[in-house]
Design a protein around this motif. Structure first.
Motif, PDB file in Angstrom:
ATOM      1  N   GLY A  10      -3.419   7.913  -0.350  1.00 49.10           N
ATOM      2  CA  GLY A  10      -2.461   8.185   0.714  1.00 49.10           C
ATOM      3  C   GLY A  10      -1.734   6.928   1.146  1.00 49.10           C
ATOM      4  N   ILE A  11      -0.423   7.061   1.343  1.00 51.21           N
ATOM      5  CA  ILE A  11       0.403   5.954   1.803  1.00 51.21           C
ATOM      6  C   ILE A  11       1.281   6.462   2.940  1.00 51.21           C
ATOM      7  N   VAL A  12       1.298   5.720   4.047  1.00 50.37           N
ATOM      8  CA  VAL A  12       2.135   6.068   5.194  1.00 50.37           C
ATOM      9  C   VAL A  12       3.474   5.357   5.052  1.00 50.37           C
ATOM     10  N   VAL A  13       4.558   6.107   5.228  1.00 49.60           N
ATOM     11  CA  VAL A  13       5.917   5.574   5.088  1.00 49.60           C
ATOM     12  C   VAL A  13       6.755   5.983   6.290  1.00 49.60           C
ATOM     13  N   GLU A  14       7.886   5.297   6.465  1.00 45.43           N
ATOM     14  CA  GLU A  14       8.855   5.700   7.489  1.00 45.43           C
ATOM     15  C   GLU A  14       9.868   6.689   6.927  1.00 45.43           C
ATOM     16  N   ASP A  15      10.359   6.418   5.712  1.00 45.95           N
ATOM     17  CA  ASP A  15      11.396   7.236   5.085  1.00 45.95           C
ATOM     18  C   ASP A  15      10.753   8.083   3.997  1.00 45.95           C
ATOM     19  N   LEU A  16      10.320   9.273   4.373  1.00 46.10           N
ATOM     20  CA  LEU A  16       9.613  10.136   3.423  1.00 46.10           C
ATOM     21  C   LEU A  16      10.517  10.528   2.259  1.00 46.10           C
ATOM     22  N   GLY A  17      11.755  10.895   2.540  1.00 44.77           N
ATOM     23  CA  GLY A  17      12.677  11.296   1.476  1.00 44.77           C
ATOM     24  C   GLY A  17      12.943  10.174   0.489  1.00 44.77           C
ATOM     25  N   GLY A  18      13.155   8.963   0.993  1.00 44.06           N
ATOM     26  CA  GLY A  18      13.394   7.819   0.121  1.00 44.06           C
ATOM     27  C   GLY A  18      12.192   7.494  -0.745  1.00 44.06           C
ATOM     28  N   ALA A  19      10.991   7.593  -0.163  1.00 39.81           N
ATOM     29  CA  ALA A  19       9.767   7.328  -0.924  1.00 39.81           C
ATOM     30  C   ALA A  19       9.564   8.397  -1.996  1.00 39.81           C
ATOM     31  N   ILE A  20       9.845   9.643  -1.664  1.00 39.45           N
ATOM     32  CA  ILE A  20       9.742  10.722  -2.660  1.00 39.45           C
ATOM     33  C   ILE A  20      10.689  10.439  -3.820  1.00 39.45           C
ATOM     34  N   ASP A  21      11.932  10.092  -3.510  1.00 43.44           N
ATOM     35  CA  ASP A  21      12.916   9.810  -4.560  1.00 43.44           C
ATOM     36  C   ASP A  21      12.451   8.676  -5.466  1.00 43.44           C
ATOM     37  N   PHE A  22      11.904   7.613  -4.874  1.00 45.57           N
ATOM     38  CA  PHE A  22      11.430   6.469  -5.651  1.00 45.57           C
ATOM     39  C   PHE A  22      10.317   6.877  -6.607  1.00 45.57           C
ATOM     40  N   PHE A  23       9.307   7.570  -6.095  1.00 46.76           N
ATOM     41  CA  PHE A  23       8.168   7.924  -6.945  1.00 46.76           C
ATOM     42  C   PHE A  23       8.526   9.004  -7.962  1.00 46.76           C
ATOM     43  N   ARG A  24       9.514   9.841  -7.655  1.00 42.55           N
ATOM     44  CA  ARG A  24      10.004  10.789  -8.664  1.00 42.55           C
ATOM     45  C   ARG A  24      10.730  10.036  -9.773  1.00 42.55           C
ATOM     46  N   GLU A  25      11.486   8.993  -9.399  1.00 40.29           N
ATOM     47  CA  GLU A  25      12.151   8.163 -10.409  1.00 40.29           C
ATOM     48  C   GLU A  25      11.123   7.488 -11.307  1.00 40.29           C
ATOM     49  N   LEU A  26       9.994   7.108 -10.753  1.00 42.02           N
ATOM     50  CA  LEU A  26       8.911   6.515 -11.527  1.00 42.02           C
ATOM     51  C   LEU A  26       8.335   7.521 -12.516  1.00 42.02           C
ATOM     52  N   GLY A  27       8.366   8.804 -12.169  1.00 47.82           N
ATOM     53  CA  GLY A  27       7.869   9.835 -13.079  1.00 47.82           C
ATOM     54  C   GLY A  27       6.881  10.805 -12.467  1.00 47.82           C
ATOM     55  N   LEU A  28       6.568  10.634 -11.171  1.00 42.99           N
ATOM     56  CA  LEU A  28       5.675  11.582 -10.515  1.00 42.99           C
ATOM     57  C   LEU A  28       6.431  12.871 -10.223  1.00 42.99           C
ATOM     58  N   GLU A  29       5.698  13.959 -10.138  1.00 42.49           N
ATOM     59  CA  GLU A  29       6.287  15.280  -9.887  1.00 42.49           C
ATOM     60  C   GLU A  29       5.914  15.722  -8.479  1.00 42.49           C
ATOM     61  N   LEU A  30       6.908  16.162  -7.713  1.00 47.07           N
ATOM     62  CA  LEU A  30       6.664  16.640  -6.355  1.00 47.07           C
ATOM     63  C   LEU A  30       5.970  17.991  -6.421  1.00 47.07           C
ATOM     64  N   GLU A  31       4.757  18.068  -5.872  1.00 45.00           N
ATOM     65  CA  GLU A  31       4.026  19.335  -5.823  1.00 45.00           C
ATOM     66  C   GLU A  31       4.432  20.147  -4.606  1.00 45.00           C
TER      67      GLU A  31
END
Length: 145
Positions: A10-31
């Protein structure tokens, strides 16, 4: 009965949308995304009145997950995002990639910055650390051979 598996980090962030976009770019899939709140949630974390937006992302192999959280209540009280690699506590999350150079190029377009250099460890790996969204420390490893 012994340990079965590690479910997520688990990682706490301020910008959830931006963090999702970054990790999706890395190759993770949003469940999925959800808001977690209620008396039961506070009993687990020890935070009364907790209200948190979360996103669960899965690695392509389906074995590992990353839970991103944005606290709506109570307010965040500490910030460890820019701590150096020798700070106590959370260090980094390491991801195995096929092509470290191509991955770095894609992530740089999302604001990632290389911490040091891409290095070769013997004949086994190419490795690097980078700062991702909000200064989070991320490791990349490309297996050689």
């Amino acid at each position: 009965m012994g340990l079965k598996r590690m479910d997520n980090v688990g990682i706490v962030v301020e910008d959830l949308g931006g963090a999702i976009d970054f990790f999706r770019e890395l190759g993770l899939e949003l469940e999925g995304r959800a808001t977690i709140e209620g008396e039961w949630a506070g009993r687990v974390t020890g935070l009364d009145g907790q209200r948190v937006e979360i996103a669960m992302l899965r690695t392509p192999d389906g074995h590992s997950r990353l839970e991103l959280s944005r606290f709506l209540a109570p307010p965040v009280i500490a910030d460890h995002r820019n701590a150096p690699v020798n700070a106590l506590g959370y260090l980094r999350v390491m991801f195995a990639v096929d092509d470290i150079d191509e991955t770095l190029e894609r992530l740089r377009r999302r604001g990632a910055q290389l911490v040091g250099d891409v290095v070769r460890y013997q004949d086994s790996y190419r490795l690097c650390y980078l700062r991702g969204p909000e200064g989070l420390l991320i490791g990349l490893a490309q297996e050689l051979g």
